[in-house]
Design an enzyme around this catalytic site. Structure first.
Site, PDB file in Angstrom:
ATOM      1  CG  ASP A 556       2.399 -25.354 -43.859  1.00 47.15           C
ATOM      2  OD1 ASP A 556       1.403 -25.997 -43.470  1.00 47.15           O
ATOM      3  OD2 ASP A 556       2.858 -24.393 -43.214  1.00 47.15           O
ATOM      4  CB  ILE A 585       4.114 -26.636 -40.778  1.00 46.68           C
ATOM      5  CG1 ILE A 585       3.094 -27.246 -39.802  1.00 46.68           C
ATOM      6  CG2 ILE A 585       5.371 -27.480 -40.833  1.00 46.68           C
ATOM      7  CD1 ILE A 585       2.634 -28.641 -40.176  1.00 46.68           C
ATOM      8  CG  ASP A 586       5.816 -23.541 -45.509  1.00 43.31           C
ATOM      9  OD1 ASP A 586       6.569 -24.508 -45.695  1.00 43.31           O
ATOM     10  OD2 ASP A 586       4.921 -23.221 -46.298  1.00 43.31           O
ATOM     11  CB  VAL A 587       6.629 -19.439 -40.435  1.00 44.26           C
ATOM     12  CG1 VAL A 587       7.389 -18.438 -39.585  1.00 44.26           C
ATOM     13  CG2 VAL A 587       6.002 -18.736 -41.637  1.00 44.26           C
ATOM     14  N   GLY A 590      11.429 -22.945 -40.730  1.00 44.94           N
ATOM     15  CA  GLY A 590      12.546 -22.017 -40.891  1.00 44.94           C
ATOM     16  C   GLY A 590      13.181 -21.654 -39.564  1.00 44.94           C
TER      17      GLY A 590
END
Length: 824
Positions: A556, A585-587, A590
């Protein structure tokens, strides 16, 4: 056979500003026919970003208050598949285009509403929901990250439109999943409150665990605790703050004075790769390295190289050695060396630099569009795509008004087909094999579980990632899954893996193309196994095409650094900061991967073809900057609010301190007329904007925030007291032991899992960002202890009990990583 995934789908995009147009853009980028419905006067957003958001669309101007134009709108709805709108609650109903009206016109229609707050929320539902008002109420601006807390800076403002980005991704996935299920479920109305989506996107910043073990706290968290206990102020300078950063999670200065960011602290091979790339192999050999899943009382040393964070004893010497090494080369050389070594790191960039970056352009993360208004325009590329889609890189500029062939469309027959009556989850019966780890990848499976998918998580028998990332973050990201531990280097482990693949409809993985192909999951390999199988793949820097960094590893924060987020938030190249929130950004990545899966499922229905659905951290990094992520010759300067002192976009969109605390004032459209409507502020309407911020600061400080909120009631302007993520979480808390949580009434909903198998309670955001009118949403069960389902899954795959025992004894499979659910 269709050539684009959504070529057979027609969308009417009534959306304005950001969230609605973002959804329309995503669907158009995947091949849908998207018709932008303009009000008289054109789109409300009068910025070049509106042209980017309209790419691939056609447009028609309709005055929905005029009977003739309303009839045209109804006739278009009868011949379409999807309607998107993000008006305030009640607007579409008053026009005769509410959900019941739409179903009467077209029983197979899927409609999407994107209000700021839940329409059923008795307190927040009817508020003017400007982006920053949503952020203020949810708590995004308050206690914004460990850096700002240690520096004593509160609140902090960001120009990034997180609520619209998260909400748009939820909306685009939900629309496609509903289309996938409409033969069974019929038409659907979906509401995605942007504030609900924002809280889900920031889940890791308000996750709370009972008796959280000290071993997982970073140096910054430890220092915050120390100062609170000793009654010391939080007033660190930026230079002082740098010394509390972990050596493997920080920016280093290179030979040319620019920054280079390393994020490599939690995968057991990565810290060593970083040190070896820097020529510090001797240092790596001298650092302790042992099983990260031991309890701290059993550690043979102060810390382990494979366990975040670096211990107190070694932190300074590791940082000092790395600082000296980085000064020997410029960042572009380090970037090549780190990429080749599979060591996660990247050069810090400004967003304007990213828009011209060779990798961004070669990979299609940034695309060039010939725009009739701006000339050659560089724009963010797809945020979700399918491998091999010929149109993913071929962008058509945003439309001129009224270029839609209305007569041709109205000559078509009305949409018809099966109108199902089921109320199942949209993905009921879908079997998902989850090969992911950390946050972004596992978010895919946990999101699919809420829609009815059956998800099985596969992890190695010996974990490669530390328990902070796997267990602490997995409490949310691995909800609703079964868990099996396999050794894919063993023959029996491979046998079990092949059987799992044969029993699956969808596989998810986070890894580069090289890693994907090594697992035997390339597009041709998938087709040979099962032509209907879909692989959902995410990585750090992938795009629709290959580029020089396509196989570079990343996380991220590295996507933030590469795309310009960190330099903007920190205020410059000398002071870059991560954008405050874990998983920003990670979420989102997904969720974008779920958008790609939605397109793959719809293509599968039409063609029988599976394939590879893609998203990446860098593409999601583009999306959270979407309103700013474009460039062209003559573009206005990149002068959006940035740095630690930012409090808003000018006087009419700004954080102010009231007599009882901070609030956000939003009057971006009414502006001076908003001031004229309030007696105490009317005289300020004549003041120049350069002086107005100071004048409003003094005037607002005289009364409480609630007074100013009442003063602007009934207008398009509003005041919102600044909340915090923890306050929002605690005010919406429901106990798991009390039964099913109410997901639909209030904007926010969180669940205290007081029956958690961890043996500690934990607070997690409920899955309430997507609210269908018909389909069922499932609250995923708690994440199992890793390996807890190994034996049962193997039995279901046909392995006999005696062979399972042998597989466990040989290490081909395992039932646990550690004695405790959460090592302490």
């Amino acid at each position: 056979m269709t050539t684009r995934p959504l070529q057979h789908i027609r969308v009417l995009d009534f959306g304005q500003y950001l969230a609605g147009p973002f959804v329309g853009m995503m669907l158009a980028d995947l091949g849908a026919e998207v018709i932008r419905i303009d009000p008289p006067g054109g789109p409300c957003l009068k910025e070049p970003a509106a042209d980017m958001l309209s790419r691939g669309k056609t447009a028609v101007t309709l005055d929905l208050k005029a009977r003739e134009d309303l009839t045209i709108a109804r006739d278009l709805i009868a011949r379409s598949d999807v309607v998107i709108e993000n008006f305030r609650p009640g607007v579409m109903e008053r026009l005769g285009l509410g959900p019941k009206n739409l179903f009467a016109i077209n029983p197979r229609i899927v409609s999407l509403s994107l209000p700021g707050f839940a329409s059923a929320d008795p307190v927040l539902g009817n508020l003017p929901a400007w982006e920053a008002i949503i952020a203020a109420r949810t708590g995004q601006f308050t206690d914004m990250g460990l850096n700002r807390r240690l520096m004593g800076i509160n609140p902090s403002f960001t120009p990034l439109t997180l609520a619209s980005a998260y909400g748009a991704a939820f909306g685009a996935m939900a629309v496609q999943f509903a289309l996938h299920a409409r033969d069974d479920n019929g038409g659907e109305h979906i509401e995605v409150p942007l504030a609900s989506a924002l809280l889900e996107g920031l889940i890791y910043n308000c996750e709370q665990i009972e008796d959280y073990p000290q071993r997982y706290k970073s140096p910054r968290e430890v220092e915050l605790d120390r100062r609170a206990i000793e009654g010391l102020p939080t007033d660190l300078s930026f230079a002082e703050l740098e010394e509390f950063l972990d050596p493997f999670y920080r920016t280093y200065t290179c030979a040319d004075g620019r920054g280079f960011y390393v994020v490599a602290g939690s995968v057991k091979t990565h810290p060593r790769r970083v040190l070896e790339t820097l020529g510090l192999t001797d240092l790596a050999d001298d650092l302790p390295d042992f099983d990260a899943y031991l309890d701290r009382t059993d550690w043979p040393d102060d810390w382990a190289l494979r366990n975040y964070p670096v211990g107190d004893r070694d932190r300074d010497r590791v940082s000092t050695a790395m600082k000296a090494a980085f000064l020997t080369r410029p960042p572009h050389e380090w970037e090549e060396l780190f990429g080749a070594a599979k060591a996660p790191a990247t050069a810090q960039r400004f967003s304007q630099e990213w828009l011209a970056d060779p990798h961004a352009l070669a990979s299609g993360l940034i695309v060039e569009v010939e725009d009739p208004r701006h000339g050659k325009m560089r724009q963010l590329g797809n945020v979700a795509w399918l491998a091999g889609d010929p149109g993913a890189l071929d962008k058509r500029s945003g439309p001129e008004p009224d270029n839609t062939p209305i007569a041709d469309i109205l000559a078509e027959p009305k949409r018809s087909g099966v109108v199902g009556t089921a109320t199942n989850g949209w993905l009921c019966g879908l079997k998902v094999l989850d090969l992911t780890n950390v946050i972004a990848g596992p978010t895919i499976g946990s999101t699919l579980a809420r829609f009815g998918a059956r998800v099985t998580s596969v992890q190695p028998v010996e974990p490669s990632v530390d328990p902070w990332n796997t267990v602490v973050f997995g409490l949310h990201a691995h909800r609703g899954k079964d868990s099996i531990l396999l050794n894919l280097r063993s023959e029996d482990g491979q046998d079990a893996f092949r059987r799992l693949i044969a029993d699956s409809d969808v596989i998810t993985m986070n890894g580069t193309d090289e890693q994907r192909d090594a697992l035997g999951l390339g597009e041709a390999q998938l087709a040979a196994i099962n032509p209907r199988l879909i692989l959902v793949q995410i990585d750090a820097f992938g795009g629709p095409a290959r580029g020089p960094k396509s196989d570079h590893l990343g996380y991220d924060d590295l996507a933030q650094a590469a795309t310009g987020v960190m330099v903007r938030f920190g205020g410059g190249m000398q002071t870059p900061e991560e954008h405050a929130h874990f998983g920003t950004i990670d979420v989102l990545t997904g969720y974008c991967a779920c958008v790609a899966l939605g397109a793959a499922l719809l293509r599968l229905q039409e063609t029988g073809k599976g394939g590879v659905a893609r998203a990446s951290l860098a593409a999601a990094g583009n999306l959270i900057q979407g309103q700013l992520m474009y460039d062209f010759e003559g573009r206005a300067p990149f002068d959006e609010p940035s740095g630690r002192e930012a409090l808003g976009w000018g006087p009419f969109y700004h954080c102010y301190r009231a007599s009882d605390g901070w609030m956000f004032f939003a009057a971006p459209t009414e502006r001076q007329s908003a001031l004229l409507a309030v007696a105490e502020l009317a005289d300020l309407a004549e003041i120049s904007e350069t002086e107005l911020t100071a004048a409003l600061t003094e005037r607002f400080a005289a009364r409480p925030a609630s007074y100013w909120a009442r003063a602007f009631e009934g207008t398009s302007s509003t005041v919102m007291p600044l909340g915090s993520l923890h306050q929002t979480r605690d005010a919406a808390l429901q106990l798991e032991s009390a039964g099913d949580a109410d997901l639909n009434r209030a904007t926010f909903s969180t669940i205290r899992h007081d029956l958690h198998p961890m043996g500690r309670w934990c607070d997690l955001v409920a899955p309430n960002a997507v609210r269908p009118s018909r389909a069922k949403i499932t609250i995923p069960g708690p994440m199992p202890k890793y390996g807890a389902d190994t034996r049962r899954i193997l039995l279901n795959l046909g392995f006999p009990e005696d062979q399972i025992e042998t597989m466990i004894e040989s290490g081909a499979v395992s039932e646990s990583w550690s004695e405790k659910y959460l090592p302490e």
